[in-house]
Design a protein around this motif. Structure first.
Motif: not given
Lengths: 521, 362
Positions: A103-109, A111-117
């Motif tokens: 997701v281009e306008n999300f931060s790295v962090l 993006n990393v947790i997206l779907g793994a919250e």
């Protein structure tokens, strides 16, 4: 195939991945035919094959995108069903796609947790992820600023985010699909260091690529696929690029371009202070000057997206620009009535565009209709004031297909039904046989099988030897070095430098491609 | 790799679609307590059973050929011309003005002038949306729809004002005697063929067939047609080839609007012989279905137009003789459009698979 299983058994532990008899068909196309492969734990395993050999299909089956028609998947000795990508993640498989899924306008962090919250509240997950990211960065040289917005990251860093995503999800097996296509050589080297670090920590890496050099550099074992079949797995130390190419294509191929030194003549193309501002108002080309002489191949190296495409578009007549361009001493129109493809062709400029699916061909058109693309006003393709001479175009196409060894040589077949290499030959035949003064070629061998690459390179050199000027744009440094007589490197819309191809090397050009600087971490 | 033979693509699949549409229509008719077979018989008898039936069927067919060709030409340039309705209405204005302009001595002189009038007015009506699309990026679907309403309002205004004939009705004065087009009865009588005197089919049908032929030449045998098709299939490739998108959008829409406008030759000059309100009666929209079903090819358009002509005429007979309400006839037409247009893939995919199996077996 037996040898593959043997390598697996030599290891003390069960192989990380073992595929047994995987088959998959799409309609009439057998994409995977009874494929068995075994990858040892802690190995870097390469999979090579031409376009359409079935590499991507096989990996998609492993990652749960497709369901195999037959066969079994064993992960660490356990038979595992992978119906979807969630199951693949649970089985410890991570995938880094050729085109990143960020997701281009999300931060790295984020993006990393997206779907793994971990729960409905983000804070605990973010805190945990920040800690893990710091550990991973130290362990694997995977440094990325966790708070940076992804779209501000370089491509190399974005790729690291993809790897971090996989590791955060506890991946033990990492699949990378053509990971170096968008990287500078230095970025690619860094990636390979990361991969070796992963290997040292006991992770298993599967590397899908068509670059044989990378296979030789970084892998332990390599599997070759051809036309949906597994043609064997070998230890990398026991093979060579030539051997791999031969296994991929099924016959001996010449990897080096065979050419005599150039004998350049007068300037054919002169570019002075050329600037391009695109539709979004971004300046893509920043006042560059270049020249190409008759009987010479000028290669433009650079990571894609640094202004090369815009340069070709300007020369092709479908992008406006400021500055001057002269062909054979006469200036061409850059903004006005004569800045279109027809006028350019009339001035002796031929163009093999970078993206043959979008520009070079109309995929729904037959081969003969594509042969008239851009030349539909040519007198020999018309009769009278109104009508086109379809029969003449067909005959001409048939002759061109014959000379360029296009298979199948059927002018009535739609362009989409030809393989990548044969599509490219149709475009090349159309442009080269117009006998242009200047030929521009973008990515001449992208998505082209090795057998056809050899032929295409020969055609380009032959045209040069007839005293034509050739402007070559490619992101494949190897191709630039072996084809060009002179090399210019583009970075961020500027020419970073020019070198004689015989006096430079990949390392020097790689630095220029990265904007002169040592890689910034 | 060819998925299936061409004849299956062009002939077999539309026939299966049609068959399915008729089966469902049959159930609908059966569910309101009528006999579907009797209904089908009435439709066929009514549309093709007499020269009078044929005369009406071909009259409607003529309309649908014009509007179908209009949509098809625009489709070739990937422009979705929904404005056939308005372009045909304004074409009617052009035809009417030409016919009323002078006291024509003979139809053979009036017809070419009326053709030019209808085409130019229809094209002019399409020009504005085309220009806005090409130069300003205003979506042509939206603008052409809006122009249908504007056209209807404009005709209402003129037929209640400047063009109104004395009397109650909102219509223009009748055209002069010399602008009366020969009907099939007039044309076939010298050949000794007896054709119904009352059927409205007229020489415009031949004009429509000529237009279909000319469109075929245009699209597949001229440079302009090549450029139109190139642009329609790949804008990026067309730009690469030096084909101007602006020019193609405008020219293809002008041709499209002109063809739609020609429909008025049949309706206004050939049948009503005066300009009336709402003379197009939805034929502009039917043209979309005709072009879809005819796969934007003139031959397909002519065949699909004939089918819809049959549905129109047969449907009218149905409500007349079988006591099946007019609305239900529209349901049947809608089912045909649904199956041939929207649900095409429902049939296509299984048929493709079947052909693949057959080939593998062979």
């Amino acid at each position: 195939m037996n040898s593959a299983i043997d390598t697996g058994r030599q290891e003390t532990a069960a192989p990380a991945i073992e595929l047994r008899g995987i088959s998959k068909a799409f309609g009439p196309v057998q994409a995977n035919k009874d494929i068995s492969i075994s990858v040892a734990k802690g190995a870097i395993h390469g999979i090579v094959g031409e376009n359409g050999a079935g590499k991507s299909t096989l990996m998609s089956i492993l990652y749960g995108f497709y369901k195999a028609d037959a066969g079994e998947i064993h992960i660490s000795g356990q038979k595992t069903a992978i119906p979807d990508s969630q199951a693949a993640i649970r089985a410890g498989i991570g995938m880094v796609h050729q085109h990143f899924k960020l997701v281009e306008n999300f931060s790295v962090l984020e993006n990393v947790i997206l779907g793994a919250e971990d729960g409905p509240l983000l804070r605990p997950s973010l805190t945990k992820a920040r800690k893990i990211l710091t550990e991973l960065a130290a362990e694997y040289e995977l440094n990325v600023d966790p708070d940076e917005i992804v779209e501000n990251l370089s491509v190399g860093h974005q790729q690291r985010v993809e790897i971090l995503k996989a590791l955060y999800r506890h991946a033990d097996i990492l699949i990378l699909d053509e990971p170096t296509g968008v990287l500078t050589p230095a970025e690619a080297d860094h990636l390979f260091r990361i991969l070796r670090n992963l290997k040292n920590e006991g992770k298993t890496v599967i590397l899908i690529t068509h670059k044989l050099r990378e296979i030789m550099d970084v892998t332990d074992t390599v599997s070759v696929m051809r036309r949906g079949e597994m043609k064997g797995t070998i230890k990398t130390v026991d093979t060579s690029p030539e051997d791999l190419a031969e296994r991929m294509v099924g016959r001996k191929v010449l990897l080096q371009v065979d050419k005599a030194p150039a004998t350049p003549g007068e300037n054919v193309l002169e570019i002075n202070n050329l600037s391009v501002i695109d539709d979004q108002g971004v300046q893509r080309v920043k006042g560059i000057s270049l020249n190409v002489r008759a009987g010479e191949i000028l290669g433009i190296a650079g990571v894609s997206g640094n202004g090369q495409s815009e340069l070709l578009e300007v020369l092709g007549g479908y992008q406006t620009a400021t500055g001057t361009i002269s062909v054979n001493g006469q200036e061409i129109d850059l903004t006005g009535k004569f800045s279109d493809g027809q006028s350019r062709r009339n001035r002796g400029i031929a163009h093999v565009p970078e993206d043959r699916h979008r520009e070079g061909l109309i995929l729904d058109f037959s081969a003969w209709e594509n042969t008239a693309l851009g030349y539909h006003n040519a007198p020999e393709y018309n009769k009278g004031a109104l009508l086109m001479d379809n029969a003449a175009i067909k005959a001409d196409t048939e002759a061109k297909m014959e000379r360029f060894d296009v298979r199948p040589p059927n002018p009535r077949l739609a362009a989409k039904n030809f393989s990548g290499g044969n599509q490219q030959k149709i475009v090349l035949a159309r442009e080269i046989e117009r006998n242009p003064d200047l030929l521009m070629i973008g990515q001449p061998t992208r998505g082209v099988d090795i057998g056809a690459i050899e032929f295409i390179h020969q055609q380009i050199v032959a045209l040069r030897d007839q005293g034509k000027a050739i402007l070559l744009v490619s992101v494949e440094l190897e191709e630039i070095l072996s084809l060009s007589d002179r090399v210019a490197v583009m970075f961020d819309g500027n020419i970073m430098g020019e070198r004689q191809a015989s006096e430079t090397n990949e390392k020097e050009l790689g630095l220029l491609m990265a904007g002169m600087n040592e890689e910034a971490n | 790799m060819q998925k299936m033979p061409k004849w299956a693509d062009i002939v077999l699949i539309p026939l299966i679609n049609l068959f399915l549409a008729f089966i469902i229509s049959g159930f609908v008719i059966w569910s309101i307590g009528k006999d579907p077979f009797a209904a089908l018989n009435t439709m066929i008898e009514g549309a093709f059973g007499s020269t009078n039936g044929w005369g009406y069927t071909l009259y409607y067919t003529t309309n649908f050929i014009f509007t179908g060709l209009a949509v098809a030409v625009a489709f070739q340039a990937r422009q979705f011309n929904i404005g056939g309705e308005g372009q045909a209405a304004i074409g009617g204005l052009g035809v009417a003005l030409m016919c009323l302009m002078i006291d024509w001595p003979h139809w053979a002189l009036a017809l070419p002038v009326a053709i030019v009038g209808g085409a130019v007015f229809g094209a002019a009506w399409a020009f504005i949306p085309a220009y806005l699309q090409a130069k300003r990026g205003s979506h042509i679907v939206i603008t052409t729809i809006m122009f249908n309403f504007i056209a209807a309002a404009l005709l209402g205004f003129l037929l209640n004002g400047a063009l109104k004939a004395p009397g109650m009705a909102a219509e223009s004065p009748g055209f002069p005697e010399g602008a009366t087009l020969p009907t099939f009865h007039d044309m076939l009588a010298p050949l000794g063929i007896e054709f119904s005197r009352h059927a409205p089919a007229n020489i415009s049908f031949l004009v429509a067939l000529l237009c279909a032929f000319l469109v075929w030449i245009l699209i597949w045998h001229t440079r302009l047609g090549y450029a139109i098709r190139s642009y329609g299939r790949s804008e990026t490739a067309a730009k690469y080839a030096g084909i101007s998108p602006t020019k193609i959008i405008i020219v293809s829409m002008l041709i499209s609007g002109g063809l739609a406008g020609l429909m008025a030759v049949n309706v206004t000059m050939g049948e009503a012989e005066r300009l009336v309100l709402n003379s197009v009666e939805g034929a502009g929209f039917i043209g979309i279905a005709v072009a879809l079903m005819g796969r934007s090819h003139p031959v397909g358009v002519v065949l699909a137009a004939l089918l819809f002509g049959f549905l129109y005429q047969g449907g009218a007979e149905l409500s007349l003789w079988e006591g099946i309400p007019r609305e239900l006839v529209i349901v049947i037409q809608a089912l045909v459009i649904l199956f041939t247009g929207a649900l095409d893939n429902m049939v296509r995919n299984p048929v493709e698979r079947m052909f693949l199996k057959l080939r593998k077996g062979a």
